[in-house]
Design a protein around this motif. Structure first.
Motif, short mmCIF file in Angstrom:
data_model
loop_
_atom_site.label_atom_id
_atom_site.label_comp_id
_atom_site.label_asym_id
_atom_site.label_seq_id
_atom_site.Cartn_x
_atom_site.Cartn_y
_atom_site.Cartn_z
N ILE A 7 32.93 54.93 101.13
CA ILE A 7 32.16 55.69 99.98
C ILE A 7 32.89 55.38 98.57
O ILE A 7 32.46 55.20 97.64
N TYR A 8 34.03 55.67 98.68
CA TYR A 8 35.05 55.53 97.42
C TYR A 8 35.20 54.22 96.91
O TYR A 8 34.77 54.01 95.83
N GLU A 9 35.00 53.16 97.58
CA GLU A 9 34.80 51.58 97.32
C GLU A 9 33.59 51.33 96.51
O GLU A 9 33.51 50.91 95.71
N LYS A 10 32.25 51.96 97.34
CA LYS A 10 31.04 51.69 96.78
C LYS A 10 31.01 52.27 95.36
O LYS A 10 30.47 51.93 94.34
N LEU A 11 31.40 53.65 95.30
CA LEU A 11 31.54 54.55 94.14
C LEU A 11 32.23 53.62 92.93
O LEU A 11 31.61 53.39 91.63
N ARG A 12 33.25 53.10 93.35
CA ARG A 12 33.96 52.31 92.23
C ARG A 12 33.21 51.14 91.88
O ARG A 12 33.34 51.00 90.50
N GLU A 13 32.74 50.51 92.70
CA GLU A 13 31.90 49.28 92.19
C GLU A 13 30.64 49.70 91.31
O GLU A 13 30.32 49.15 90.45
N VAL A 14 29.89 50.91 91.66
CA VAL A 14 29.06 51.53 90.79
C VAL A 14 29.67 51.95 89.36
O VAL A 14 28.90 51.56 88.39
N LEU A 15 30.86 52.51 89.46
CA LEU A 15 31.19 52.96 88.13
C LEU A 15 31.66 51.77 87.32
O LEU A 15 31.51 51.69 85.92
N VAL A 16 32.02 50.80 87.89
CA VAL A 16 32.37 49.62 87.10
C VAL A 16 31.13 48.82 86.57
O VAL A 16 30.98 48.46 85.45
N GLU A 17 30.05 48.80 87.61
CA GLU A 17 28.78 47.94 87.22
C GLU A 17 28.15 48.89 86.11
O GLU A 17 27.48 48.22 85.04
N LEU A 18 27.98 50.26 86.25
CA LEU A 18 27.08 50.86 85.33
C LEU A 18 27.56 51.12 84.15
O LEU A 18 27.13 50.98 83.07
N PHE A 19 28.98 51.44 83.94
CA PHE A 19 29.67 52.08 82.77
C PHE A 19 30.81 51.04 82.30
O PHE A 19 31.49 51.56 81.36
N GLU A 20 31.02 49.83 82.89
CA GLU A 20 31.95 49.09 82.64
C GLU A 20 33.36 49.53 82.39
O GLU A 20 34.21 49.34 81.62
N ILE A 21 33.80 50.53 83.47
CA ILE A 21 35.00 51.09 83.38
C ILE A 21 35.98 49.92 84.27
O ILE A 21 35.56 49.34 85.11
N GLU A 22 37.23 49.94 83.58
CA GLU A 22 38.24 49.01 84.31
C GLU A 22 38.45 49.84 85.83
O GLU A 22 38.86 50.82 85.83
N PRO A 23 38.25 48.60 86.81
CA PRO A 23 38.60 49.22 88.13
C PRO A 23 40.24 49.86 88.37
O PRO A 23 40.22 50.65 89.19
N THR A 24 40.91 49.24 87.61
CA THR A 24 42.48 49.78 87.69
C THR A 24 42.53 51.39 87.15
O THR A 24 43.17 52.16 87.47
N LYS A 25 41.51 51.83 86.41
CA LYS A 25 41.56 53.20 85.79
C LYS A 25 40.87 54.08 86.82
O LYS A 25 40.95 55.55 86.43
N ILE A 26 39.98 53.59 87.95
CA ILE A 26 39.45 54.43 88.78
C ILE A 26 40.27 54.85 90.05
O ILE A 26 40.68 54.00 90.85
N SER A 27 40.79 56.01 90.15
CA SER A 27 41.44 56.39 91.43
C SER A 27 40.77 57.77 91.74
O SER A 27 39.83 58.27 91.16
N LEU A 28 41.04 58.15 93.12
CA LEU A 28 40.46 59.65 93.58
C LEU A 28 40.62 60.70 92.73
O LEU A 28 39.69 61.76 92.25
N GLN A 29 41.77 60.70 92.00
CA GLN A 29 42.28 61.73 91.06
C GLN A 29 41.32 61.53 89.74
O GLN A 29 41.44 62.60 88.95
N SER A 30 40.79 60.40 89.57
CA SER A 30 40.33 60.24 88.08
C SER A 30 39.53 61.27 87.74
O SER A 30 38.39 61.56 88.46
N ASN A 31 39.44 61.94 86.62
CA ASN A 31 38.54 62.91 86.22
C ASN A 31 37.23 62.10 85.54
O ASN A 31 37.47 61.24 84.39
N LEU A 32 36.23 62.30 85.93
CA LEU A 32 34.90 61.53 85.39
C LEU A 32 34.67 61.79 83.68
O LEU A 32 34.35 60.81 83.33
N TYR A 33 34.83 62.88 83.27
CA TYR A 33 34.56 63.20 81.98
C TYR A 33 35.99 63.18 80.83
O TYR A 33 35.39 62.26 80.20
N THR A 34 36.88 63.37 81.44
CA THR A 34 37.98 63.16 80.43
C THR A 34 38.84 62.03 80.53
O THR A 34 39.20 61.43 79.71
N GLU A 35 38.88 61.29 81.89
CA GLU A 35 39.39 60.08 81.99
C GLU A 35 38.47 58.88 81.86
O GLU A 35 38.89 57.67 81.51
N LEU A 36 37.51 59.11 82.40
CA LEU A 36 36.62 58.09 82.77
C LEU A 36 35.41 57.85 81.53
O LEU A 36 34.36 57.17 81.56
#
Length: 85
Positions: A7-36
């Motif tokens: 689920i985490y790996e798929k979610l990372r793919e979606v975040l990168v694809e939809l919002f062009e977030i650097e994959p290295t910025k995404i961790s389980l602890q990342s706050n969606l609103y303040t960090e991403l």
């Protein structure tokens, strides 16, 4: 997509694809609103995309409590593994 790692790996793919977030910025602890930098409109897009992927209806109420990537993983894990009604 059953276990939390998948689920985490798929979610990372979606975040990168939809919002062009650097994959290295995404961790389980990342706050969606303040960090991403996900805003409320992005969150709606995310819910729609996750619904497409999972085939499950995601309640807006469930998503209001979500703050971190891990919260999303937990919510999806519970949804995907809930007994059928």
């Amino acid at each position: 997509m059953q276990n939390k790692q998948e689920i985490y790996e798929k979610l990372r793919e979606v975040l990168v694809e939809l919002f062009e977030i650097e994959p290295t910025k995404i961790s389980l602890q990342s706050n969606l609103y303040t960090e991403l930098d996900i805003d409320s409109i992005d969150a709606v897009d995310l819910v729609i995309k996750l619904k497409e992927i999972t085939g499950k209806k995601i309640q807006a109420e469930e998503f209001k409590q979500v703050r971190t990537v891990n919260d999303v993983v937990e919510t999806l894990h519970n949804l995907l593994n809930a007994p059928a009604a």
